[in-house]
Design an enzyme around this catalytic site. Structure first.
Site, PDB file in Angstrom:
ATOM      1  N   GLY A  12       0.837  -1.194   0.000  1.00 36.41           N
ATOM      2  CA  GLY A  12       0.000   0.000   0.000  1.00 36.41           C
ATOM      3  C   GLY A  12       0.872   1.244   0.000  1.00 36.41           C
ATOM      4  N   CYS A  13       0.441   2.262   0.683  1.00 35.91           N
ATOM      5  CA  CYS A  13       1.171   3.525   0.757  1.00 35.91           C
ATOM      6  C   CYS A  13       2.564   3.307   1.343  1.00 35.91           C
ATOM      7  CB  CYS A  13       0.389   4.493   1.631  1.00 35.91           C
ATOM      8  SG  CYS A  13       1.277   5.995   2.043  1.00 35.91           S
ATOM      9  N   PHE A  14       3.584   3.779   0.652  1.00 37.68           N
ATOM     10  CA  PHE A  14       4.944   3.547   1.151  1.00 37.68           C
ATOM     11  C   PHE A  14       5.245   4.311   2.431  1.00 37.68           C
ATOM     12  CE2 PHE A  14       6.675   6.178  -2.728  1.00 37.68           C
ATOM     13  CZ  PHE A  14       6.161   7.361  -2.232  1.00 37.68           C
ATOM     14  N   TRP A  15       4.510   5.360   2.714  1.00 36.79           N
ATOM     15  CA  TRP A  15       4.720   6.064   3.982  1.00 36.79           C
ATOM     16  C   TRP A  15       4.424   5.136   5.151  1.00 36.79           C
ATOM     17  CZ3 TRP A  15       1.083  10.670   2.518  1.00 36.79           C
ATOM     18  CH2 TRP A  15       1.682  11.459   1.544  1.00 36.79           C
ATOM     19  N   CYS A  16       3.355   4.352   5.027  1.00 35.54           N
ATOM     20  CA  CYS A  16       2.957   3.416   6.096  1.00 35.54           C
ATOM     21  C   CYS A  16       3.984   2.303   6.258  1.00 35.54           C
ATOM     22  CB  CYS A  16       1.605   2.777   5.769  1.00 35.54           C
ATOM     23  SG  CYS A  16       0.226   3.928   5.727  1.00 35.54           S
TER      24      CYS A  16
END
Length: 180
Positions: A12-16
């Site tokens: 999913g989101c690479f920030w997470c």
């Protein structure tokens, strides 16, 4: 330490995903980036548009003595929903797919084994949709995406999505954290 290895995963989101792996014992570096697409040097805007074929991913540099590839995959699968096809939560599209980008046959076999074990144990109660893809060129994301959560903890997405995920991870994997 003499040898480090890298692993590339997309959840999913690479920030997470980046926020989860920073602070794990044995992890030396986490880079957010793009992999698995058809465009050279893609931008965040291009990848978010969904037409490049890239996934938002992270490249983890780690010490295999302190953290095995299998344990790294265990953390990966426990900290996102691998039963979602091309999405995580509200983030939708192939750029948010769950994927393991293996760099050799051993990594591919380990990932297949881990998926087989989770499936046999019925951990998620639904089929695992994580793809196993041969690693291609990893393009590092723009600098403002690196260590994003640590620098933007009060941003609404971080507060609503990343903070709960990181908190859950830290409770579940206390023994894997640096300084705990």
């Amino acid at each position: 330490m003499d040898e480090t290895k890298t692993a590339i995963v997309a959840g999913g989101c690479f920030w997470c995903t980046e926020a989860v792996f920073l602070g794990v014992k044995g992890v030396q570096k986490v880079e957010s980036g793009y992999i698995g697409g058809q465009v050279s040097n893609p931008t965040y805007k291009q990848v978010c548009g969904g037409a490049t074929g890239h996934a938002e991913a992270i490249r983890i540099t780690y010490d295999p003595v302190a953290l095995s590839y299998r344990d790294l995959l265990g953390i990966f699968f426990a900290t996102h929903d691998p039963t979602q096809l091309n999405r995580q939560g509200h983030d939708q599209g192939t750029q948010y797919r769950s994927a393991v980008f293996y760099q050799n046959e051993q990594e591919k076999q380990e990932a297949q084994a881990v998926i087989g074990e989770i499936t046999a144990q019925g951990v998620f109660g639904a089929p695992i949709m994580t793809t196993l893809e041969s690693a291609t060129t990893f393009y590092e994301a723009e600098s403002y995406h690196q260590n994003y959560y640590a620098q933007n903890k009060l941003q609404p997405y971080c507060v609503a999505v990343i903070t709960p995920k990181v908190s859950k991870f830290r409770k579940q994997f206390t023994e894997r954290l640096v300084g705990v």
